[in-house]
Design a protein around this motif. Structure first.
Motif, short mmCIF file in Angstrom:
data_model
loop_
_atom_site.label_atom_id
_atom_site.label_comp_id
_atom_site.label_asym_id
_atom_site.label_seq_id
_atom_site.Cartn_x
_atom_site.Cartn_y
_atom_site.Cartn_z
N ALA A 106 0.83 -1.21 0.00
CA ALA A 106 0.00 0.00 0.00
C ALA A 106 0.86 1.26 0.00
O ALA A 106 1.74 1.42 0.84
N LYS A 107 0.59 2.13 -0.96
CA LYS A 107 1.27 3.42 -1.04
C LYS A 107 0.38 4.53 -0.49
O LYS A 107 0.87 5.55 -0.02
N THR A 108 -0.94 4.33 -0.58
CA THR A 108 -1.89 5.32 -0.10
C THR A 108 -2.93 4.65 0.78
O THR A 108 -3.47 3.62 0.41
N VAL A 109 -3.19 5.25 1.94
CA VAL A 109 -4.24 4.78 2.84
C VAL A 109 -5.18 5.96 3.05
O VAL A 109 -4.74 7.07 3.37
N SER A 110 -6.45 5.71 2.86
CA SER A 110 -7.47 6.74 3.05
C SER A 110 -8.36 6.34 4.23
O SER A 110 -8.91 5.24 4.24
N LEU A 111 -8.48 7.23 5.19
CA LEU A 111 -9.27 6.98 6.39
C LEU A 111 -10.53 7.84 6.38
O LEU A 111 -10.46 9.03 6.07
N PRO A 112 -11.68 7.27 6.74
CA PRO A 112 -12.93 8.03 6.69
C PRO A 112 -13.06 9.05 7.82
O PRO A 112 -12.31 9.02 8.80
N ALA A 113 -14.04 9.93 7.69
CA ALA A 113 -14.30 10.96 8.69
C ALA A 113 -14.80 10.38 10.01
O ALA A 113 -14.80 11.05 11.03
N THR A 114 -15.19 9.11 10.01
CA THR A 114 -15.72 8.48 11.22
C THR A 114 -14.62 8.04 12.20
O THR A 114 -14.91 7.72 13.34
N ILE A 115 -13.38 8.01 11.75
CA ILE A 115 -12.26 7.54 12.59
C ILE A 115 -12.00 8.54 13.72
O ILE A 115 -11.83 9.73 13.48
N THR A 116 -11.94 8.02 14.94
CA THR A 116 -11.65 8.85 16.11
C THR A 116 -10.35 8.45 16.78
O THR A 116 -9.78 9.24 17.53
N THR A 117 -9.89 7.22 16.52
CA THR A 117 -8.69 6.71 17.20
C THR A 117 -7.85 5.87 16.25
O THR A 117 -8.39 5.06 15.50
N ILE A 118 -6.53 6.06 16.33
CA ILE A 118 -5.58 5.23 15.59
C ILE A 118 -4.70 4.57 16.63
O ILE A 118 -4.04 5.24 17.43
N GLY A 119 -4.68 3.24 16.65
CA GLY A 119 -4.01 2.47 17.69
C GLY A 119 -2.51 2.32 17.51
O GLY A 119 -1.92 2.75 16.51
N SER A 120 -1.90 1.65 18.48
CA SER A 120 -0.45 1.44 18.49
C SER A 120 -0.01 0.56 17.32
O SER A 120 -0.70 -0.39 16.95
N LYS A 121 1.08 0.94 16.72
CA LYS A 121 1.69 0.22 15.60
C LYS A 121 0.71 -0.01 14.44
O LYS A 121 0.84 -0.96 13.69
N ALA A 122 -0.27 0.87 14.30
CA ALA A 122 -1.31 0.72 13.27
C ALA A 122 -0.71 0.62 11.87
O ALA A 122 -1.19 -0.15 11.05
#
Length: 184
Positions: A106-122
């Protein structure tokens, strides 16, 4: 005699309450109960329109945590704002620990507006990652979200609709997580 009658009535009441709770427990597991009240730990969501198959933990409140994305050779990974598990739709709010471990192309990751938390070593497994598109204006980012990933040549695209204060807060959160790249 009066003590005996009281004890008898208390026993009958306790038995009635016990039977009522047992029947409620069985009713909670019956198909007639709304599916959003189930907790589904480690369930595989249905394949999304972007072609990824995430594993999720779902909550009783209708939210999902992406715990893993199945091995993919896609260069663009788009996390959906909702996933479907057993015919029930859950809003994706959390990117869990090591969620992108299988996304080494993966070169690009797109995260939606609903995301509130990004965890460890994500993002630990996403060694080829160059761009993260974030659509949420407020995210809590684990201090180890980028552990083992060279972020110097990465770009995080901040949401266009975010205010200056929100963009500043997002930059601060990602920098605290070890991000050393650029922001757009």
């Amino acid at each position: 005699m009066q003590k005996f009658v009281k004890k008898l009535l208390v026993g009958i009441l306790a038995g009635t309450m016990l039977l009522g709770s047992v029947s409620t427990a069985y009713a909670a597991n019956s198909p007639a109960t709304a599916p959003k009240t189930e907790t589904n730990s480690g369930a595989t969501a249905e394949k999304t329109s972007s072609g990824i198959t995430p594993t999720v933990n779902t909550s009783k409140k209708g939210f999902a945590r992406i715990t893993e994305i199945a091995k993919t050779s896609k260069t663009t990974v788009t996390v959906p704002k909702a996933v479907t598990v057993n015919g029930v739709s859950y809003t994706v709010t959390i990117i869990g620990a090591k969620a992108f471990d299988n996304c080494d192309k993966a070169k690009t990751v797109s995260l939606p507006a609903t995301i509130t938390t990004i965890g460890s070593k994500a993002f630990t497994g996403a060694k080829a990652l160059k761009t993260i598109k974030i659509n949420s204006t407020k995210v809590t980012v684990s201090k180890t979200a980028f552990k083992g990933v060279n972020t110097k040549k990465m770009t995080i695209q901040l949401p266009a609709k975010a205010t200056k204060a929100q963009k500043k807060a997002l930059k601060k959160a990602f920098k605290a997580a070890g991000f050393k790249g650029t922001f757009k």
